[in-house]
Design a protein around this motif. Structure first.
Motif, PDB file in Angstrom:
ATOM      1  N   GLY A 139      30.216  44.929  28.624  1.00  0.00           N
ATOM      2  CA  GLY A 139      29.166  44.567  29.568  1.00  0.00           C
ATOM      3  C   GLY A 139      29.733  44.522  30.969  1.00  0.00           C
ATOM      4  N   SER A 140      28.950  44.039  31.897  1.00  0.00           N
ATOM      5  CA  SER A 140      29.418  43.956  33.277  1.00  0.00           C
ATOM      6  C   SER A 140      30.579  42.969  33.375  1.00  0.00           C
ATOM      7  CB  SER A 140      28.288  43.492  34.202  1.00  0.00           C
ATOM      8  OG  SER A 140      28.785  43.253  35.501  1.00  0.00           O
ATOM      9  N   PRO A 141      31.689  43.369  34.049  1.00  0.00           N
ATOM     10  CA  PRO A 141      32.825  42.457  34.206  1.00  0.00           C
ATOM     11  C   PRO A 141      32.613  41.430  35.320  1.00  0.00           C
ATOM     12  CG  PRO A 141      33.335  44.538  35.224  1.00  0.00           C
ATOM     13  CD  PRO A 141      31.982  44.704  34.580  1.00  0.00           C
ATOM     14  N   VAL A 142      31.456  41.486  35.968  1.00  0.00           N
ATOM     15  CA  VAL A 142      31.113  40.524  37.019  1.00  0.00           C
ATOM     16  C   VAL A 142      29.793  39.864  36.657  1.00  0.00           C
ATOM     17  CG1 VAL A 142      30.584  40.192  39.463  1.00  0.00           C
ATOM     18  CG2 VAL A 142      32.282  41.889  38.779  1.00  0.00           C
ATOM     19  N   THR A 143      29.742  38.556  36.735  1.00  0.00           N
ATOM     20  CA  THR A 143      28.519  37.824  36.432  1.00  0.00           C
ATOM     21  C   THR A 143      28.050  37.051  37.654  1.00  0.00           C
ATOM     22  OG1 THR A 143      27.519  36.110  35.053  1.00  0.00           O
ATOM     23  CG2 THR A 143      29.849  35.863  35.530  1.00  0.00           C
ATOM     24  N   GLY A 163      35.434  37.171  29.753  1.00  0.00           N
ATOM     25  CA  GLY A 163      35.598  38.558  30.175  1.00  0.00           C
ATOM     26  C   GLY A 163      34.798  38.954  31.388  1.00  0.00           C
ATOM     27  N   ALA A 164      34.110  38.019  32.039  1.00  0.00           N
ATOM     28  CA  ALA A 164      33.313  38.349  33.223  1.00  0.00           C
ATOM     29  C   ALA A 164      33.685  37.405  34.368  1.00  0.00           C
ATOM     30  CB  ALA A 164      31.826  38.246  32.917  1.00  0.00           C
ATOM     31  N   LEU A 165      34.080  37.961  35.487  1.00  0.00           N
ATOM     32  CA  LEU A 165      34.451  37.146  36.645  1.00  0.00           C
ATOM     33  C   LEU A 165      33.192  36.712  37.399  1.00  0.00           C
ATOM     34  CD1 LEU A 165      37.433  39.222  38.094  1.00  0.00           C
ATOM     35  CD2 LEU A 165      37.547  37.135  36.718  1.00  0.00           C
ATOM     36  N   VAL A 218      42.171  35.369  34.355  1.00  0.00           N
ATOM     37  CA  VAL A 218      41.021  34.599  34.824  1.00  0.00           C
ATOM     38  C   VAL A 218      39.770  35.002  34.056  1.00  0.00           C
ATOM     39  CG1 VAL A 218      39.531  34.094  36.804  1.00  0.00           C
ATOM     40  CG2 VAL A 218      42.000  34.265  37.118  1.00  0.00           C
ATOM     41  N   GLY A 219      39.596  36.307  33.821  1.00  0.00           N
ATOM     42  CA  GLY A 219      38.442  36.766  33.059  1.00  0.00           C
ATOM     43  C   GLY A 219      38.433  36.217  31.650  1.00  0.00           C
ATOM     44  N   GLY A 220      39.620  36.065  31.057  1.00  0.00           N
ATOM     45  CA  GLY A 220      39.699  35.495  29.718  1.00  0.00           C
ATOM     46  C   GLY A 220      39.180  34.072  29.655  1.00  0.00           C
ATOM     47  N   ARG A 221      39.209  33.364  30.784  1.00  0.00           N
ATOM     48  CA  ARG A 221      38.693  31.991  30.840  1.00  0.00           C
ATOM     49  C   ARG A 221      37.177  31.970  30.954  1.00  0.00           C
ATOM     50  NH1 ARG A 221      42.524  28.373  33.577  1.00  0.00           N
ATOM     51  NH2 ARG A 221      40.900  27.796  35.072  1.00  0.00           N
TER      52      ARG A 221
END
Length: 410
Positions: A182-186, A51-53, A45-48
């Protein structure tokens, strides 16, 4: 709960006299929450999303996952909160005979797929570590795992506990060894609503099978608070592991976790943790799958049912079905969770003293079938839509029945 003589079951599936607390049931829930599948889901999902969910995805996904698990898991609680029954006992109570057999067959197929995913992922990790073809790694992992299951006698409970700890270690090692740039959450809005719905299908699919069979792992729990702790032990670690997986995708530019760990910038030894970490969810998948197979094919011996799950699952493992995890989860999200809302509504009606009635098949089967068809056709947004249709149909049905009841008593 009557079990076959040589059935090996997790401790969480056996009711204790006087009830149990969440501590006695935590292992199965934590095992699914920390399974490598959550890591892979986050990477895909992050790849879509670069890299940030999206934070909204984690919030909504976590809430929906928790709701499905809690609503269905309540069936296993001691009365009056629940029915102190596993799914094998509940299905005949709530579903018409034909619908029950169709649902049970679908559940068995889902377990075959999860066996293939877990053994495929763990086998690929062993193959990467040993420099052998992926099918060889899958066989090396599958044969002893199935042997433990065929031996029966509860021998795999201790194995499951140890391998769950390796799953926790795996997530920690990956988080430290492959930190994202960077942050993996946006918190920024990322794409249209349809994209969010498609990603949400992955999280719903991740818990869909376990959610439907949650009563198997809540039988004998005393209070709803104990259930809440169990749900938290699955949802919290699963979301955390998916964030770590998204970080892997951001750091490496790849969603193939096994390849990243085996690469020059990875940590090849972590693949040994990966292989060990899939054992607990594999054992749980076969456990649930065997009950479904034996319910569908009455009279089938226990060991034959184990092989009915493991043999086709091993073929899927050799074909590396784990690389298609997101697609697989969206299909599960479309097919299975639609049953949960009408079952929960009927259970609530019975707790109010109303006479038992079978759950109407039209409340869940049409929505599940249409959602599955559209998902297979390339519209993953259909999976959460199918669940929403089931909720709406259940609400309309409950309102109609309530109005009829009021007219009768008036």
């Amino acid at each position: 709960m009557n079990l076959p003589e040589n059935v090996s079951v997790p401790a969480a599936a056996v009711p204790h006299a006087g009830g149990r607390t969440w501590r006695g049931a935590a292992g199965a829930w934590l095992g699914i929450g920390t399974a490598p599948g959550a890591l892979v889901l986050g990477a895909q999902v992050g790849g879509r999303h670069g890299g940030a969910l999206p934070a909204v995805l984690l919030l909504v996904g976590g809430l929906v996952m928790a709701a499905l698990l809690a609503v269905q898991g309540r069936f296993g609680l001691l009365p009056p909160a629940g029915e102190n029954a596993a799914m094998a006992e509940l299905a005949p109570r709530y579903l018409p005979a034909t619908a029950e057999r169709a649902f049970t067959g679908l559940l068995a197929l889902a377990m075959v797929g999860w066996f293939g995913f877990n053994v495929g992922l763990g086998g690929a990790a062993l193959a990467a570590l040993g420099g052998v073809p992926d099918p060889v790694g899958a066989a090396v992992l599958a044969v002893p795992t199935v042997g433990v299951l065929l031996a029966g006698g509860g021998r795999w409970n201790a194995v499951a506990v140890v391998t769950t700890l390796t799953a926790v270690a795996l997530v920690a090692v990956v988080a430290v060894r492959l930190p994202p740039p960077g942050s993996p959450v946006t918190f920024a809005r990322d794409g249209p609503f349809g994209g969010l719905a498609a990603d949400l299908a992955g999280y719903i699919g991740y818990v869909s099978v376990f959610a439907v069979r949650a009563p198997d792992f809540t039988v004998g729990l005393r209070r709803r608070a104990d259930l809440a702790w169990c749900v938290a032990l699955l949802v919290g670690p699963a979301l955390a592991a998916s964030v770590v997986g998204a970080g892997v995708a951001a750091a490496s530019g790849s969603t193939d976790v096994v390849a990243v760990l085996a690469g020059p910038d990875g940590l090849p030894a972590a693949n040994l943790f990966m292989a060990a970490a899939v054992i607990a969810p594999t054992l749980a998948a076969v456990h649930s799958g065997v009950f479904a197979v034996r319910r569908f094919a009455t009279g089938l011996p226990w060991r034959a049912a184990v092989l009915a799950i493991a043999v086709p699952g091993a073929v899927l493992a050799a074909l590396r079905v784990d690389r298609m995890l997101f697609d697989w989860l969206t299909v599960l999200a479309a097919a299975l969770p639609a049953l949960i809302p009408p079952m929960a509504a009927e259970a609530a009606r019975r707790r109010r003293g109303r006479p038992p009635k079978p759950v109407p098949t039209w409340l869940w089967a049409p929505g599940a079938a249409l959602a599955s068809a559209f998902t297979v056709a390339g519209y993953p947004q259909a999976a959460p839509a199918g669940l929403a249709v089931s909720v709406l149909a259940t609400a309309v049905h409950a309102l109609t029945v309530t109005r009829r009841f009021r007219r009768v008593i008036e």
